[in-house]
Motif scaffolding. Structure first.
Motif, PDB file in Angstrom:
ATOM      1  N   LEU A 167      -9.380  13.124  19.871  1.00 42.46           N
ATOM      2  CA  LEU A 167      -8.198  12.731  20.098  1.00 42.46           C
ATOM      3  C   LEU A 167      -7.499  11.543  19.667  1.00 42.46           C
ATOM      4  CD1 LEU A 167     -10.448  11.443  23.789  1.00 42.46           C
ATOM      5  CD2 LEU A 167      -8.027  13.314  22.970  1.00 42.46           C
ATOM      6  N   GLY A 168      -8.209  11.022  18.504  1.00 44.11           N
ATOM      7  CA  GLY A 168      -7.814  10.102  17.724  1.00 44.11           C
ATOM      8  C   GLY A 168      -6.959  10.521  16.857  1.00 44.11           C
ATOM      9  N   TYR A 169      -6.832  11.495  15.922  1.00 38.31           N
ATOM     10  CA  TYR A 169      -6.193  11.641  14.980  1.00 38.31           C
ATOM     11  C   TYR A 169      -5.373  13.137  15.325  1.00 38.31           C
ATOM     12  CZ  TYR A 169      -9.305   8.536  13.502  1.00 38.31           C
ATOM     13  OH  TYR A 169     -10.257   7.498  13.165  1.00 38.31           O
ATOM     14  N   LEU A 195      -4.927  15.087  17.930  1.00 41.81           N
ATOM     15  CA  LEU A 195      -3.471  15.277  18.884  1.00 41.81           C
ATOM     16  C   LEU A 195      -2.934  14.431  18.894  1.00 41.81           C
ATOM     17  CD1 LEU A 195      -3.597  16.876  21.322  1.00 41.81           C
ATOM     18  CD2 LEU A 195      -4.431  14.714  22.672  1.00 41.81           C
ATOM     19  N   PRO A 196      -2.706  13.447  18.117  1.00 39.41           N
ATOM     20  CA  PRO A 196      -1.615  12.060  17.929  1.00 39.41           C
ATOM     21  C   PRO A 196      -0.819  12.839  16.595  1.00 39.41           C
ATOM     22  CG  PRO A 196      -3.634  11.147  18.001  1.00 39.41           C
ATOM     23  CD  PRO A 196      -4.764  12.869  18.720  1.00 39.41           C
ATOM     24  N   ALA A 197      -2.156  13.351  15.697  1.00 40.72           N
ATOM     25  CA  ALA A 197      -0.492  13.507  15.225  1.00 40.72           C
ATOM     26  C   ALA A 197       0.085  14.618  15.121  1.00 40.72           C
ATOM     27  CB  ALA A 197      -1.526  14.321  13.379  1.00 40.72           C
ATOM     28  N   ILE A 198      -0.234  16.021  15.925  1.00 37.09           N
ATOM     29  CA  ILE A 198       0.130  16.754  16.043  1.00 37.09           C
ATOM     30  C   ILE A 198       0.986  16.605  17.117  1.00 37.09           C
ATOM     31  CG2 ILE A 198       0.511  19.424  17.239  1.00 37.09           C
ATOM     32  CD1 ILE A 198      -2.514  19.155  16.372  1.00 37.09           C
ATOM     33  N   VAL A 199       1.223  15.561  18.219  1.00 37.22           N
ATOM     34  CA  VAL A 199       2.341  15.590  19.180  1.00 37.22           C
ATOM     35  C   VAL A 199       3.216  14.517  18.572  1.00 37.22           C
ATOM     36  CG1 VAL A 199       3.244  13.834  20.986  1.00 37.22           C
ATOM     37  CG2 VAL A 199       0.588  15.390  21.180  1.00 37.22           C
ATOM     38  N   MET A 200       2.920  13.446  17.338  1.00 38.52           N
ATOM     39  CA  MET A 200       3.916  12.653  16.634  1.00 38.52           C
ATOM     40  C   MET A 200       5.126  13.744  15.677  1.00 38.52           C
ATOM     41  SD  MET A 200       3.131   9.133  17.546  1.00 38.52           S
ATOM     42  CE  MET A 200       2.779   8.610  18.865  1.00 38.52           C
ATOM     43  N   ALA A 201       4.270  14.739  14.787  1.00 37.62           N
ATOM     44  CA  ALA A 201       4.855  15.456  14.059  1.00 37.62           C
ATOM     45  C   ALA A 201       6.326  16.053  15.525  1.00 37.62           C
ATOM     46  CB  ALA A 201       3.959  16.898  13.903  1.00 37.62           C
ATOM     47  N   VAL A 254       1.219   8.728  25.496  1.00 33.24           N
ATOM     48  CA  VAL A 254       0.260   9.701  26.390  1.00 33.24           C
ATOM     49  C   VAL A 254      -0.589   9.839  24.536  1.00 33.24           C
ATOM     50  CG1 VAL A 254      -0.765  11.801  26.389  1.00 33.24           C
ATOM     51  CG2 VAL A 254       0.432  10.842  27.940  1.00 33.24           C
ATOM     52  N   ALA A 255      -0.227  10.254  23.244  1.00 34.06           N
ATOM     53  CA  ALA A 255      -0.438  10.334  21.693  1.00 34.06           C
ATOM     54  C   ALA A 255      -1.263   8.820  21.522  1.00 34.06           C
ATOM     55  CB  ALA A 255       0.949  11.052  20.876  1.00 34.06           C
ATOM     56  N   LEU A 256      -0.381   8.049  21.829  1.00 30.47           N
ATOM     57  CA  LEU A 256      -0.781   6.517  21.602  1.00 30.47           C
ATOM     58  C   LEU A 256      -2.813   6.386  21.947  1.00 30.47           C
ATOM     59  CD1 LEU A 256       0.073   4.009  19.638  1.00 30.47           C
ATOM     60  CD2 LEU A 256       0.672   3.220  21.838  1.00 30.47           C
ATOM     61  N   ALA A 257      -2.025   6.762  23.051  1.00 35.14           N
ATOM     62  CA  ALA A 257      -3.246   6.706  24.461  1.00 35.14           C
ATOM     63  C   ALA A 257      -4.466   7.154  23.417  1.00 35.14           C
ATOM     64  CB  ALA A 257      -3.280   6.767  25.489  1.00 35.14           C
ATOM     65  N   SER A 258      -3.934   8.980  23.624  1.00 33.92           N
ATOM     66  CA  SER A 258      -5.183   9.681  22.657  1.00 33.92           C
ATOM     67  C   SER A 258      -5.880   8.682  21.441  1.00 33.92           C
ATOM     68  CB  SER A 258      -4.870  10.899  22.799  1.00 33.92           C
ATOM     69  OG  SER A 258      -5.360  11.416  21.536  1.00 33.92           O
ATOM     70  N   HIS A 259      -5.176   8.415  21.009  1.00 37.39           N
ATOM     71  CA  HIS A 259      -5.055   7.566  19.530  1.00 37.39           C
ATOM     72  C   HIS A 259      -6.234   6.365  19.939  1.00 37.39           C
ATOM     73  CE1 HIS A 259      -5.251   5.597  15.072  1.00 37.39           C
ATOM     74  NE2 HIS A 259      -4.729   4.583  15.655  1.00 37.39           N
ATOM     75  N   VAL A 260      -5.759   5.749  20.879  1.00 40.76           N
ATOM     76  CA  VAL A 260      -6.929   5.250  20.858  1.00 40.76           C
ATOM     77  C   VAL A 260      -7.846   5.139  22.032  1.00 40.76           C
ATOM     78  CG1 VAL A 260      -6.824   2.482  22.100  1.00 40.76           C
ATOM     79  CG2 VAL A 260      -4.669   2.740  20.597  1.00 40.76           C
ATOM     80  N   VAL A 261      -8.310   5.857  22.351  1.00 39.95           N
ATOM     81  CA  VAL A 261      -9.581   5.765  22.901  1.00 39.95           C
ATOM     82  C   VAL A 261     -10.087   6.789  21.997  1.00 39.95           C
ATOM     83  CG1 VAL A 261     -10.117   7.906  24.365  1.00 39.95           C
ATOM     84  CG2 VAL A 261      -9.081   6.149  25.495  1.00 39.95           C
ATOM     85  N   ALA A 280       5.424   1.521  16.543  1.00 36.98           N
ATOM     86  CA  ALA A 280       7.135   1.038  15.578  1.00 36.98           C
ATOM     87  C   ALA A 280       7.699   2.227  16.095  1.00 36.98           C
ATOM     88  CB  ALA A 280       5.944   0.526  14.378  1.00 36.98           C
ATOM     89  N   SER A 281       7.421   3.582  16.136  1.00 35.66           N
ATOM     90  CA  SER A 281       8.414   4.246  16.547  1.00 35.66           C
ATOM     91  C   SER A 281       8.463   5.126  15.413  1.00 35.66           C
ATOM     92  CB  SER A 281       9.240   3.832  17.793  1.00 35.66           C
ATOM     93  OG  SER A 281       9.247   2.859  18.425  1.00 35.66           O
ATOM     94  N   LEU A 282       7.647   5.462  14.770  1.00 38.53           N
ATOM     95  CA  LEU A 282       7.651   5.682  13.393  1.00 38.53           C
ATOM     96  C   LEU A 282       6.691   6.592  12.903  1.00 38.53           C
ATOM     97  CD1 LEU A 282       6.900   2.497  11.400  1.00 38.53           C
ATOM     98  CD2 LEU A 282       9.664   3.843  11.638  1.00 38.53           C
ATOM     99  N   VAL A 283       7.395   7.666  14.099  1.00 42.45           N
ATOM    100  CA  VAL A 283       6.685   8.875  14.610  1.00 42.45           C
ATOM    101  C   VAL A 283       6.482   9.620  13.216  1.00 42.45           C
ATOM    102  CG1 VAL A 283       6.791   9.256  16.922  1.00 42.45           C
ATOM    103  CG2 VAL A 283       8.285  10.511  15.515  1.00 42.45           C
ATOM    104  N   PHE A 284       6.640  10.007  12.627  1.00 38.20           N
ATOM    105  CA  PHE A 284       6.305  10.635  11.877  1.00 38.20           C
ATOM    106  C   PHE A 284       5.639  10.544  10.891  1.00 38.20           C
ATOM    107  CE2 PHE A 284      10.454  13.040  12.897  1.00 38.20           C
ATOM    108  CZ  PHE A 284      10.333  14.092  13.166  1.00 38.20           C
ATOM    109  N   LEU A 285       5.562   8.973  10.204  1.00 41.42           N
ATOM    110  CA  LEU A 285       4.934   8.693   9.951  1.00 41.42           C
ATOM    111  C   LEU A 285       3.422   8.355  10.477  1.00 41.42           C
ATOM    112  CD1 LEU A 285       4.399   6.777   6.784  1.00 41.42           C
ATOM    113  CD2 LEU A 285       5.639   4.759   8.385  1.00 41.42           C
ATOM    114  N   ALA A 286       3.082   8.010  11.547  1.00 45.22           N
ATOM    115  CA  ALA A 286       2.387   7.998  12.476  1.00 45.22           C
ATOM    116  C   ALA A 286       1.815   8.993  12.294  1.00 45.22           C
ATOM    117  CB  ALA A 286       2.723   7.320  13.330  1.00 45.22           C
TER     118      ALA A 286
END
Ligand code: MGD
Ligand code: MGD
Ligand code: SF4
Ligand code: SF4
Ligand code: SF4
Ligand code: SF4
Ligand code: SF4
Ligand code: MO
Lengths: 939, 294, 251
Positions: free
Chosen positions: B239-241, B243-249, B259-266, B156-162
């Motif tokens: 990958l799940g937490y 990396l995506p947390a850093i990218v989203m932040a 990419v971050a989302l894909a990483s999260h899903v993997v 939902a593009s709520l990146v900081f929340l994500a």
């Protein structure tokens, strides 16, 4: 919500047909439920004397046997080389004509060139009659590799054996000791019996290197080292004698303990009984002190009797017993290490046996009269009982070990008494009331008498005029003088070696000799396919009857496909191996509860047909026509003696004859109405003390078990054995070959002895420190269980079980493999841990391993990839001794195959692709089974 | 337990889908028209694939409708009911949003609550099982809910929340592993309690009742090596937490976010695979599969 | 039916005697034979003659080795089927109501017409008592032979589960464990019958009887018997004297 509607009373089946199970040789009664003419469910027959309603795993899985894709479909003619499995289906006419073309010329010239051996069939009285009429001396069933030590030792010692013909008095025994039994032929009765003992809280002791099955539920486990039971038993005998805890009255009245034996080593009669003119052994009457025939009315024989006559001293057998077994040689302290049981435990076990036998003696208020006319106000009993099977008999010292066990029983006074071991009709029967072996061959004529029997001395051996064995298996020769059942395991080996002579046609029935029932499987396969200089097979012709696509099928030239057990007539006869219980004489039939859907015929009916085509006496009428239309006709109309036939029940015109009576054309129907069995109860007065009980003897005569009463004494001391021993010492005109002399002198000891198993002396026991055994899985029957879709899920492969010490020493862990080697060969197999195991022993389940391509199984079936046979390590011969002679790996007395003498070494190895050795994949003459089974699917 | 691909995909994708729908129901992101339709469509497709995969897992999918009946006691039934309710409410909400351009906050909130309830019910199917000690904990629903919310927020593009939820998810995943390991190492049930033979001595499985496989072994006994577990845990955590947390932040652009989302899903898929594969069923005790010998 | 019924008073079940079970698998196969023909779909066998046969069975016999402190290892055969738990988790997890516990006798059954084959009940059962049939896609479990025990087409004596009827050693007992006076309840009381995994709170109806004390003769061998007094004439002298006491001797 409410529960869904559930019909709790659905119809069970359209019809129940009662017949006899043949998923193994225990012969339980079954109720076969049919739906739409097809077998739907099999359960035990509650009225049946053998199983009383219960059924084992195999029995319940019968439906999968009857529908197995491995069933042969038509007669087969070999078209590829032997062992390829390539066949062509042919008509019965062609098959029978082929057989006649092979067999008729042989009969006219050299009938001994036909060797006819049968497996665990239950029609031996019939197949032997056929072979006898044909005229070959080379006939036997499978008993020689199975448990002949047990049978012969029992019959020679006490006139009946554990093997099928004896059972503990389940209702009264308080102490039950089981030697070397995993399953037994009496599968269900033993389990039922154990259940009854448990209910009453009786003690069960399992003497077995392995603690599974019956031995697992035993209250006490004696983890004996294989091959040493004889020592263990004789040490207990030593203890009982030392403490004077023996049943003197029983010994005096009912055994040959008081019989006078020539005690003068210088005399030609040394070791033989003193007899009167009528040939009856003499005893000293304790009242008068005078020698009298053993059966003289009213006497009480003296156990310590001594008599000097014509300058020769004769002493009662009891003298020898006392002097022999009281020596240090048999003291618990001497034997403990070898047996693997501490002296303290051996002494304790003997003390407990004696305590129960004598302090807890029982009495049944049933008067009876013995053969001397002595009246007994009640039946007293020693409630200790024993049972034993192949664990003690399948050793090269097995005959003497079985004898030792009977000696122990006799000293305790625990046979044929309440609480002890009981015989099942037609036993008891003294050894000298059995036929003797016959081997006189006349081309074109029947043999001079029955093939098998009980020898009483060298004079009865089956030898040719030059002293060489008359039989291809060398039964009743000096190599195996008392081989009551023949030596099936030596037939192929001897025929291949031409020792004692070559044969032309090997006819086998129901025996998987190219696989699990042979020692040295690969060697046997090679012998079956070996050719001579001119390219012909060394064993020129092989005819085989099987019902399924077994490994052996691939090695035959002509296959006569049999029916399954629900599709044919069979007869479980008192002339043979009946279904009797201690309290009843009983026999049974099988009948076609379903019709075969293939071009197959019951083998016995085929033999009836072949007999007629070959013109065999007994199978043709006076005008040369066929005497019987089929086996059913034979069962009803054949008479062994006037009024006595294959079936004892419903005889006579009116069907009321019990045991005796004219043939009754309606007999089979009467059996079917009665649940396919017939039973006559032993009268209460005749229930115990049968060998000496007038009431029993009279009853036995009445129902045709014998023609006159046959009371006898038990044989602590075996005079026939002494006769062989005396011959080995140089007495008499029939002399053993030199190389066997010493062995016979030792082995033929008329009193039980122990000697180490032969393999121990023939191989380096440091190099092969372990014992390797097999056990029958309760849910599998030899090779024929694996084609069963339900059973093979329970036992689809077999690990080699190792004790904890070996497991740890070699660093094994789950999933590992090992190479197991013997002096003869090596196998590579998966291992598993079994802590409840003798520390010098490894073992596996018997006959789970299968050859690729057999039994209509996938070639990658676990039976072939992980399953294995121990047989590859066991040879039918001992390792060569350098004298050029072939020494059989068998008991020297009976020729019993010494399966359990095997010594092995173990080594951890990386897991191979599949268990080793592997053989070429057999072509399947029946294709392969379906991908999915949904038994009972409603269409 | 057997890490059935259908179950791993189901729980991961449906979590993601319901997570997205959850945020959409709460009014995020602030879009409309075809963009809204795309977001909704994505949510429905993900949830739908997940449910479809679950139906494939059934022996008799044609009777799946029966699963709606036992909501009073069965979490699986509740999940079925909740998911249909959530999708229905969200469909109504979405239709009004897309076609009428109106976002009804109450309806959206109800839809969001039902989405959360669906994910919770899914988690409870596992968490309720006393037979699988590793699952039988509050961490299971907490983790399922957090992961769904995190993935949904990312979508939902709520990146900081994500980013925050990913961080929380990572922590919860860590807690789940540690406490799960503890439960597995000190199980309530042992081969002794399973057989009742402990009074005699130490019990060891000697022989299984059958030499081949059966349904139970296929379904409930799965063994993986310790090394394998460690590696997968690191992958899942990174990958799940992490990396995506850093990218989203870092308030990423579309590509980086994808990419971050894909990483999260993997990473979540790896974690889910472990969730099943590492879970030991007490039934395995009967086959001598110890709770602690992985 | 997913929710459990109030506990009825009648609780039919099995009592299995671990002291007597010889591990013969007879109960396994008779169960298979009866149930493949009767209640619900057949118990199928996939790849029955192949490399990896996989069939449905409702009753299986395990074997365990138990190592006491200082005595020989024991081996125990251990049959196991559904225990018809009072607090049956397999029932409450079922989404369709296919799994249910009968009010009238406590038997836990699967209504195969309603079963979707989700497998959750098998996950919920701690005992491995449920197997999904690969061909029919429905859950299979011990029915306590509900179609035998009340079946009026069977003689009364045969109205017992197939496995009980067939067990050769009599290690399986069937009856009402809700009735403290029943033979099975008495047996449980006398022999100290126990529950499997009581810690999970499933309250199984089926009970197990423990193996009796083993190897007592090995642990404490009876004292050796005293030697007979053989002073005069050695053993045979003793024998002579002993014989004098026999009835019929020297009359
Ligand atoms: N290592 C090792 N080997 C052993 C033993 C051991 O303890 N250890 N035990 C030995 C003993 S005691 C025995 S008795 C033998 C047994 O070995 P076998 O006597 O060879 O027994 P089975 O393997 O059952 O083979 C019998 C054959 O009969 C066939 N058959 C089955 N039913 C029928 C039928 O109705 N009609 C016909 N015509 N054929 C049928 C089967 O298909 C099979 O091919 O094995 C011996 N081998
Ligand atoms: N289910 C089933 N039943 C069968 C058969 C079958 O294949 N399957 N086969 C039938 C046949 S043909 C036969 S012959 C019978 C055989 O019936 P059993 O005699 O019970 O045969 P085995 O399984 O060979 O068991 C031999 C036992 O002796 C033990 N043993 C080995 N060596 C020694 C020893 O030196 N001392 C002692 N004390 N024990 C020892 C072994 O550990 C094993 O437990 O079973 C018959 N019944
Ligand atoms: S013991 Fe089993 S296989 Fe053998 S005859 Fe009886 S029921 Fe049949
Ligand atoms: S039938 Fe009886 S003895 Fe055999 S395994 Fe089953 S419970 Fe045990
Ligand atoms: S044993 Fe398992 S299947 Fe049977 S009632 Fe209990 S939980 Fe349910
Ligand atoms: S598999 Fe069938 S009985 Fe079991 S929970 Fe699912 S629907 Fe219910
Ligand atoms: S009660 Fe019936 S269904 Fe249950 S294990 Fe016994 S035979 Fe099988
Ligand atoms: Mo045998």
């Amino acid at each position: 919500m409410t529960a869904p509607f559930l019909d709790t009373s659905p119809p069970v089946s359209d019809e129940i047909r009662k017949t006899t199970c043949y998923m193994c040789a225990c012969r339980c009664g079954i109720d076969v439920h049919l739906k739409d003419g097809k077998v739907a469910y099999i359960e035990g027959n509650r009225d049946h004397p053998v199983n009383k309603g219960v059924l084992c795993a195999k029995g319940s899985a019968g439906i999968m046997q009857v529908n197995a894709p491995s069933r042969l479909r038509a007669p087969l003619k070999r078209v590829g080389p032997r062992g390829s499995g390539q066949f062509e289906e042919i008509s019965w006419d062609e098959a029978l004509q082929t057989a006649v073309d092979w067999l008729a010329p042989l009969r006219a010239t050299a009938p001994e060139k036909l060797a006819f051996f049968t497996g665990r069939d239950q029609s031996q009285s019939f197949t032997s009659l056929w072979a006898q009429s044909y005229g070959t001396p080379n006939y036997a069933a499978h008993g020689g590799f199975c448990s002949v030590n047990m049978a012969a030792a029992g019959i020679y010692s006490v006139g009946g054996s554990f093997w099928e013909f004896g059972q503990p008095d389940w209702d009264h025994t308080k102490f039950f000791m089981l030697f070397g039994v995993a399953e037994d032929h009496d599968s269900n009765p033993i389990k039922m019996g154990i259940g009854r003992l448990k209910e009453r809280g009786a003690r069960i002791v399992g003497v077995n290197p392995i603690r599974t099955g019956y031995n697992a539920v035993a209250d006490d486990w004696v983890e004996i080292t294989p091959g040493t039971d004889g020592l263990f038993i004789l040490a207990m005998v030593h203890e009982l004698l030392r403490a004077g805890q023996i049943d003197l009255e029983y010994l005096a009245r009912f055994t040959n303990a008081p019989v006078l034996v020539n005690a003068d080593p210088a005399s030609a009669e040394f070791g033989l009984f003193l007899r009167n003119d009528a040939g009856k052994p003499l005893v000293i009457d304790s009242a008068s002190g005078t020698p009298m025939a053993f059966d003289s009315p009213g006497i009480l024989p003296d156990l310590t009797g001594t008599l000097t006559r014509d300058g020769i001293t004769h002493r009662a057998v009891m003298h020898q017993i006392a002097t022999r077994y009281l020596t240090k040689e048999y003291a618990p302290d001497t034997v403990a290490d070898r047996v693997g049981i501490s002296a303290e435990r051996i002494r304790g076990m003997a003390a407990e046996l004696a305590r129960v036998a004598f302090d807890e003696a029982i009495e049944i208020p049933q008067p009876w009269t013995d053969f001397r006319g002595t009246h007994h106000a009640s039946m007293t009993g020693r409630p200790v009982s024993f049972h034993a099977m192949r664990g003690i008999s399948a050793h090269s010292n097995g005959f003497q070990t079985c004898r030792a066990l009977h000696l122990l029983q006799m000293l305790l006074g625990a046979i044929e008494r309440p609480g002890g071991m009981r015989f099942k009709p037609p036993y008891p029967k003294p050894f000298d009331a059995h036929p003797k072996p016959h081997c006189q061959v006349t081309p074109g004529k029947p043999l001079d008498g029955p093939h098998l029997g009980y020898v009483t001395g060298p004079a009865d051996l089956a030898l040719r005029p030059d002293g060489t064995p008359a039989r291809i298996d060398k039964a009743f020769s000096w190599e195996a003088p008392m081989s009551a059942h023949g030596l099936m395991h030596m037939v192929i080996s001897n025929a291949h070696a031409g020792d004692p002579y070559k044969i032309d046609t090997l006819m086998l029935y129901m025996a998987n000799m190219a696989w699990n029932s042979s020692m040295n499987t690969r060697g046997v396969i090679e012998m079956l396919t070996d050719t001579d200089e001119s390219g012909n097979y060394v064993i020129p012709r092989i005819i085989y009857s099987d019902a399924y696509s077994s490994e052996m099928v691939a090695y035959a030239d002509l296959i006569l496909p049999d029916t399954t057990y629900l599709e044919r007539h069979d007869c479980i006869s008192l002339l043979d191996r009946p279904i009797c219980e201690a309290d009843a004489a009983a026999d049974a039939i099988r009948w076609p509860v379903i019709e075969p859907d293939r071009d197959v015929r019951g083998f016995q009916s085929v033999l009836v047909d072949l007999g007629a085509r070959l013109g065999l006496p007994g199978f043709v009428t006076e005008d040369g026509g066929a005497k019987y239309t089929d086996y059913a006709d034979y069962i009803v109309n054949h008479e062994r003696r006037p009024g006595v036939g294959p079936l004892a029940g419903f005889r006579g015109e009116d069907g009321c004859g019990q045991g005796r009576g004219a043939p009754n054309p309606d007999q089979l129907n009467r059996y079917i109405e009665n649940g396919s069995f017939w039973m006559a109860h032993v009268p209460a007065e005749a229930a115990y003390f049968k060998p000496w009980n007038t009431a029993y003897q009279d009853w036995a005569v009445k129902i045709g078990l014998y023609d006159k009463p046959l009371p006898y004494l038990f044989n602590l001391y075996s005079e026939p054995m002494r006769r062989f021993q005396a011959a080995a010492e140089g007495h008499g005109d029939r002399q053993p070959p030199e190389h066997l002399r010493e062995r016979l002198k030792q082995a033929m000891d008329p009193l039980p002895i122990w000697y180490p198993p032969f393999e121990d002396g023939a191989v380096d026991t440091d190099a092969f420190p372990l014992h390797a055994l097999t056990q029958r899985p309760m849910a599998m029957y030899h090779s024929w269980g694996s084609q069963n879709a339900w059973l093979r899920q329970i036992h689809g492969h077999n690990p080699l079980y190792l004790p904890k010490n070996i497991w740890d020493d070699h660093g094994f862990s789950e999933g590992d493999w090992a190479q197991l080697s013997s002096a003869h060969g090596a196998i590579t197999v998966p291992v598993a841990l079994n802590a409840a195991l003798n520390p010098h022993t490894v073992w596996t389940w018997n006959a789970i391993g299968k050859r690729r391509g057999a039994w209509a199984l996938d070639k990658d079936a676990p039976e072939a990839t992980k399953g294995f046979l121990l047989n590859h390590l066991i040879h039918e011969l001992l390792p060569p001794k350098g004298d050029g002679l072939r020494w059989a790996n068998s008991d020297p007395i009976t020729g019993q195959a010494a399966w359990f003498d095997l010594r092995v070494a173990i080594k951890k190895v990386p897991a191979p692709d599949a268990a080793q050795p592997q053989f070429d994949t057999l072509a399947s003459p029946v294709g392969q089974g379906p991908q999915l089974l949904e038994q009972g699917k409603k269409s | 337990m057997h890490p059935a691909p259908s179950l791993i995909i189901f729980t991961t994708l449906s979590g993601l889908g319901f997570g997205l729908l959850f945020w959409l129901g709460l009014g995020y992101p602030d879009v409309s028209g075809w963009v809204a339709a795309t977001f909704l469509g994505l949510g429905f497709v993900l949830a739908g694939i997940g449910l479809g995969a679950a139906a494939l897992h059934l022996g008799n999918p044609q009777r799946a409708w029966r699963a709606f009946s036992q909501w009073r006691s069965s979490w699986l039934s509740r999940e079925a009911v909740m998911s249909v309710a959530a999708l229905s409410v969200m469909a109504l909400y979405g239709a009004i949003w897309v076609f009428a351009g109106e976002r009804l906050p109450i309806l959206g909130a109800i839809g969001a609550a039902l989405c959360a309830a669906t994910v919770f019910a899914t988690a409870m199917i596992y968490a309720q099982l006393k037979t699988v000690p590793r699952w039988n904990s509050w961490t299971t629903p907490a983790l399922f809910l957090t992961i769904a919310a995190a993935g949904g927020a990312a979508l939902a593009s709520l990146v900081f929340l994500a980013a925050f939820l990913m961080l929380l998810g990572g922590i919860l995943q860590g807690v789940a592993w540690v406490t799960g390991d503890n439960r597995a190492e000190k199980p309530h049930s042992t081969i002794e309690s399973a057989t009742g033979l402990g009074a005699i001595g130490k019990v060891r499985a000697f022989a299984a009742p059958h030499t081949g496989e059966n349904y139970l072994l296929r379904e409930m006994v799965h063994q993986i090596g310790r090394k394998h577990i460690k590696r997968l845990r690191v992958i899942s955590m990174l990958l799940g937490y992490t990396l995506p947390a850093i990218v989203m932040a870092t308030d990423p652009g579309h590509t980086e976010a994808a990419v971050a989302l894909a990483s999260h899903v993997v990473g979540v898929l790896a974690g889910r695979w472990l969730f099943f594969a590492q879970a030991e069923h007490v039934m395995g005790l009967y086959y001598g599969k110890g709770q602690s010998d992985q | 039916m997913t929710t459990l019924p109030p506990c009825g008073t009648k609780k039919l079940g099995l009592v299995i005697d671990l002291d007597t079970c010889v591990g013969c698998h007879a109960c396994v196969v008779s169960c298979k034979g009866w149930n493949t023909e009767n209640y619900g779909a057949p118990l199928s066998d996939a790849d029955p003659y192949g490399a990896n046969p996989l069939g449905t069975f409702l009753n299986r016999v395990h074997s365990y080795e138990v190592q006491p402190e200082s005595a020989p290892t024991q081996l125990i055969h251990f049959p196991k089927s559904c225990l018809h738990c009072d607090d049956a988790p397999c029932v409450t997890v079922c989404p369709t109501g296919a799994s249910y516990k009968r009010v009238e006798d406590g038997i836990v059954l699967v209504n195969e017409d309603a079963c979707i084959g989700c497998g959750l009940c098998a996950w919920a059962c701690p005992y491995g008592a449920r197997e999904m049939d690969a061909a029919a896609g429905v859950m299979k479990k011990c029915t306590l032979c509900v179609d035998r025990i009340y079946n009026e087409n069977l003689p009364e004596i045969d109205r017992v589960p197939a496995c009980v009827r067939t067990c050769p050693s009599g290690a399986r007992h069937f009856g009402d464990l809700g009735d403290p006076t029943s033979a099975v309840s008495q047996l449980v009381a006398d022999r100290g019958g126990f529950d499997l995994m009581p810690e999970l709170g499933t309250k199984p109806v089926n009970k197990y009887l423990p193996p009796r004390l083993k190897d007592t003769l090995a642990k404490a061998p009876p004292k050796a018997m005293p030697t007979v007094n053989v002073d005069a004439g050695g053993f045979l002298g003793w024998l002579d004297r002993a014989l004098d006491s026999l009835p019929g001797k020297g009359e």
